[in-house]
Design an enzyme around this catalytic site. Sequence first.
Site, PDB file in Angstrom:
ATOM      1  N   LYS A 165     -67.537  -3.274 -76.485  1.00  0.00           N
ATOM      2  CA  LYS A 165     -65.846  -2.897 -76.057  1.00  0.00           C
ATOM      3  C   LYS A 165     -64.807  -2.800 -76.958  1.00  0.00           C
ATOM      4  CE  LYS A 165     -63.577   0.183 -73.778  1.00  0.00           C
ATOM      5  NZ  LYS A 165     -61.854  -0.224 -74.149  1.00  0.00           N
ATOM      6  N   SER A 218     -64.206  -6.410 -74.202  1.00  0.00           N
ATOM      7  CA  SER A 218     -63.319  -6.432 -74.745  1.00  0.00           C
ATOM      8  C   SER A 218     -62.525  -7.414 -74.979  1.00  0.00           C
ATOM      9  CB  SER A 218     -62.343  -5.370 -73.120  1.00  0.00           C
ATOM     10  OG  SER A 218     -61.520  -4.844 -73.517  1.00  0.00           O
ATOM     11  N   ASP A 222     -64.249 -16.306 -86.322  1.00  0.00           N
ATOM     12  CA  ASP A 222     -63.464 -15.896 -87.378  1.00  0.00           C
ATOM     13  C   ASP A 222     -62.560 -17.007 -87.930  1.00  0.00           C
ATOM     14  OD1 ASP A 222     -65.186 -13.813 -87.290  1.00  0.00           O
ATOM     15  OD2 ASP A 222     -63.380 -12.228 -87.338  1.00  0.00           O
TER      16      ASP A 222
END
Length: 452
Positions: A326, A301, A312
Amino acid sequence: MIKKSKKVIVAGLVSTLSVAYMFGSFAQAKDTATKTHAPSTAKEKLEAYIKFTQILNVIESQYVDDVNTTDLVDKALKGLMANLDSHSSFMDTKEFKDLSVQTKGEFGGLGISIGMKDGALTVIAPISDTPADKAGIKAGDIILKINDTATIGMSIDESVKLMRGKPKTSLVLTIIRKGEAKPLEVKITRDIIKIQSVYAKTIEDNILYLHVTSFDQKVVKGVQEAIKDNKDTEGIILDLRNNPGGLLDQAVGLADLFVDEGVIVSQKGKVASENIEYKATKKGTDKDTPIVILINGGSASASEIVSGALQDLNRSVLVGEKTFGKGSVQVVMPIGADEALKLTVARYYLPSGRTIQAVGVTPDITVPLGKIDFIEDSAMLKEKDLKKHLQSELEKINNGTTNSSKTEPNTETNATKTDNTIITEEQIYKDLQLKSAVDILKALIITTKGKI
């Protein structure tokens, strides 16, 4: 957890059932197997409602025992929600009340985060220094039984309800663990869960080690204070292993400390209001300090949002193992005064557009859990130690072991002293993933110095 008022749910349910009861015969069912993901037409919806109502009538009239219609509908709703995904559920009056108690009051727990993986109730991660952690529960453990109750077919909410209880009471978890020949029984005593979310330590004076155990409301502030208190830091290791997640705003805020522009995470759903982008801001950003993030299968999460976003945005190197996966958003939608739906309404997406849900975040450098044997060769002498060493050896011959006995206790004392603010070389060698992170970070620090 977000709450939304959805009175229209009640109105819609009543109206559809009313229409369905007007029909006295079964509607012709159609093969809709090829239309699983296509929106239903008005006719298909009506046929589905009629089928449900007619089956309900058959059960009421012909089932061997007397049944209550309200109970039947509640059970049907529970099954419906459970088949959507492992995080959606229907909460009846008691369950909705329990949710209020859990979010507002104190309760005894185990300090464990769980999820569904391949249909099995799986430990995402035990939280550091909690009953589950002390009892030896590990990320990836599959919970087979809670006391004498099997978890097969059990929802996450049902299992949480069984595991929570009065502090100082005990329960037994029967678990399946990779590498173990048979199931293990682990007894755990519940306690009030008090979590320190940020632990700050130093490595070799110039590396700041930050272990974030969960994303509560104090994470961003805790990390900021640790960085402020360690002004000579040349590199940061952010340890998110076994961190099951928490508050979205803290995940966004933590990532925002290290990037000054771009989308950190976005969420997308069917309803336009659920399509939200969370962007980085320039204020207070550290763009230069090299960062290595540690992740594993217990990172979920919010941990995946931070690690995936910084990966990224080319702001960090990820080391360890693939994360849990998740990446969905749930909201609680009250139905009337004392019932509710917990419904998945959106999914999280990282800056590159990739999803987290059921996929997870893959590290840049995969390193398994393990350790390196650390053996200090006492026979190896350096030039600066040679004269002193020979002198002490001569004294041993002349005076027996008197001097040796004087120095030995000091050596033992030094070996047993522990400073909780630093991580020693010996501790690093016991954690292969951390050792790899330290080595990579040192290389990044050298590279950064070369650019200045």
